[in-house]
Enzyme design. Structure first.
Site, mmCIF file in Angstrom:
data_model
loop_
_atom_site.group_PDB
_atom_site.id
_atom_site.type_symbol
_atom_site.label_atom_id
_atom_site.label_comp_id
_atom_site.label_asym_id
_atom_site.label_seq_id
_atom_site.Cartn_x
_atom_site.Cartn_y
_atom_site.Cartn_z
ATOM 1 N N GLU A 14 122.236 93.401 82.442
ATOM 2 C CA GLU A 14 121.985 94.449 81.617
ATOM 3 C C GLU A 14 123.311 94.906 80.934
ATOM 4 O OE1 GLU A 14 119.446 97.641 82.757
ATOM 5 O OE2 GLU A 14 118.328 96.670 83.966
ATOM 6 N N GLU A 51 117.532 97.008 89.938
ATOM 7 C CA GLU A 51 118.502 98.046 90.227
ATOM 8 C C GLU A 51 118.518 98.668 91.575
ATOM 9 O OE1 GLU A 51 120.495 99.330 85.869
ATOM 10 O OE2 GLU A 51 118.660 100.457 86.776
#
Length: 387
Positions: free
Chosen positions: A292, A185
């Site tokens: 995710e 991320e």
């Protein structure tokens, strides 16, 4: 541009709730891994769509006394449960030197990769390049590298050496992953300290990211094994600007666009998500995977910890039931596939509530793929699509 994400909350919860189940014993189950020659990698196969699960918590949960049950309510190895259900990819996170826990370190990751490979699943290794959670609000530099934080050349060499050596050591055990995430991320510039600095210094950021990519490419060539590179951004709307800036600044040698997609934290809903995904795929000519996502099967609690995904995480038309969880995953898969994407990874489907052996619960148990009795939910049937 800064993105609000739940991972700092999850980090605090994970540190507080699960540290008690970290063993101080220096022994490690990795010592029981078979000789590398006993489990050679199968011949590469074309997988049209990846049905994945991030199983980074499993070893820890089992040390906390959890036993998992399949859809027939039979106790079974959780990796076998996922594999037998149709999962073909396991994602696993790696922290540099997490002194606060004995999990998600190198030895723990070796065990997870071995278990995945033993159950015929591909592996996506997620380098966080941090001693703890890396996410859109935190890209904390490993403590061991902090002295070089302002020396981009030296820091890049540290990142290269760490990535290369980790993969080289895995290769000696026949545990090389099939894909590698260079960062987790990474909406903000990687390897920072404290609050993130904006805007991104792309001269620094591109150099560091490219050093990580180079390490993967070098190992792939030396070991004659295809290892694909993924860059991972939280939420599609951030992927749109991030990959534009990255490309303009020379970050182009990667194979996969990885995205986190949680409707509660995204500007995109299931009705317009496809447009963002197809834009990314068509603009950059890369493969795309949602690495995710998750959805609650209930709004109840199995312990006293607050659930991260509550009522505000629900999508219209998808109830917080086991069927609603499965319907969400099937619909998301349809959107990703029709947009040209090639995979979905469920985030921490086995992070359930453990309250024995000193462990104190989970804030994710209502969004796992196991119910409060540790039996696989209907959501597990999502993986049947791989058959």
């Amino acid at each position: 541009m800064k993105y609000l994400n739940f991972k700092p909350i999850a980090c605090l919860i994970a540190i507080t709730l699960f540290y008690a189940c970290s063993s101080s014993d220096d022994s490690n189950p990795i010592n029981n891994i078979p000789d590398s020659g006993s489990n050679p990698d199968p011949e590469p196969e074309e997988i049209p769509f990846f049905y994945g699960a991030d199983l980074s918590y499993v070893n820890q949960m089992e040390d906390c006394g959890i036993t998992y049950k399949n859809e027939n309510n039979q106790t079974e190895d959780p990796f076998a449960i996922f594999s037998n259900s149709g999962a073909n990819l396991v994602r696993v996170r790696l922290w540099h030197n997490p002194t606060w826990t004995n999990y998600s370190n190198y030895d723990d990751v070796k065990l997870t990769i071995q278990r995945a490979k033993s159950n015929n699943m591909k592996v996506l290794l997620d380098f966080h390049y941090s001693d703890t959670w890396a996410d859109p609000d935190s890209q904390e530099i490993p403590a061991a590298w902090a002295s070089e934080i302002n020396n981009t050349e030296a820091l890049g060499q540290l990142l290269y050496d760490y990535t290369y050596n980790t993969l080289n050591n895995l290769a000696s055990l026949n545990l090389l992953p099939d894909m590698v995430q260079v960062g987790n991320e990474i909406n903000g510039m990687i390897l920072q300290q404290g609050d993130l600095v904006w805007p991104i210094d792309w001269s620094r950021n591109s150099h560091l990211i490219n050093k990580g990519i180079q390490a993967v490419r070098d190992i792939s060539e030396e070991k004659n094994k295809e290892i694909e590179v993924m860059l991972h951004i939280a939420q599609p709307e951030n992927g749109l600007w991030w990959f534009e800036q990255a490309t303009e600044n020379g970050v182009t040698d990667f194979d996969w666009i990885g995205l986190s997609y949680y409707p509660i934290w995204s500007e995109y809903n299931l009705n317009n998500l496809g447009s963002a995904l197809s834009t990314l795929i068509n603009t950059y000519n890369k493969q795309l995977m949602i690495v995710e996502t998750a959805y609650p099967f209930t709004l109840d609690y199995a312990d006293s910890n607050n659930n991260i995904l509550g009522e505000n995480a629900l999508v219209n038309g998808y109830e917080a039931t086991q069927q609603g969880q499965l319907n969400y995953l099937n619909q998301l898969k349809s959107i990703v596939e029709s947009s040209g994407g090639k995979g979905i990874v469920y985030w921490e489907p086995a992070w359930i509530s453990a309250t024995s052996n000193g462990c104190q619960g989970s804030a994710w148990e209502n969004a796992a793929l196991f119910d409060f009795d540790f039996k696989a939910t209907l959501g597990m049937q999502f993986y049947n699509g791989s058959f």
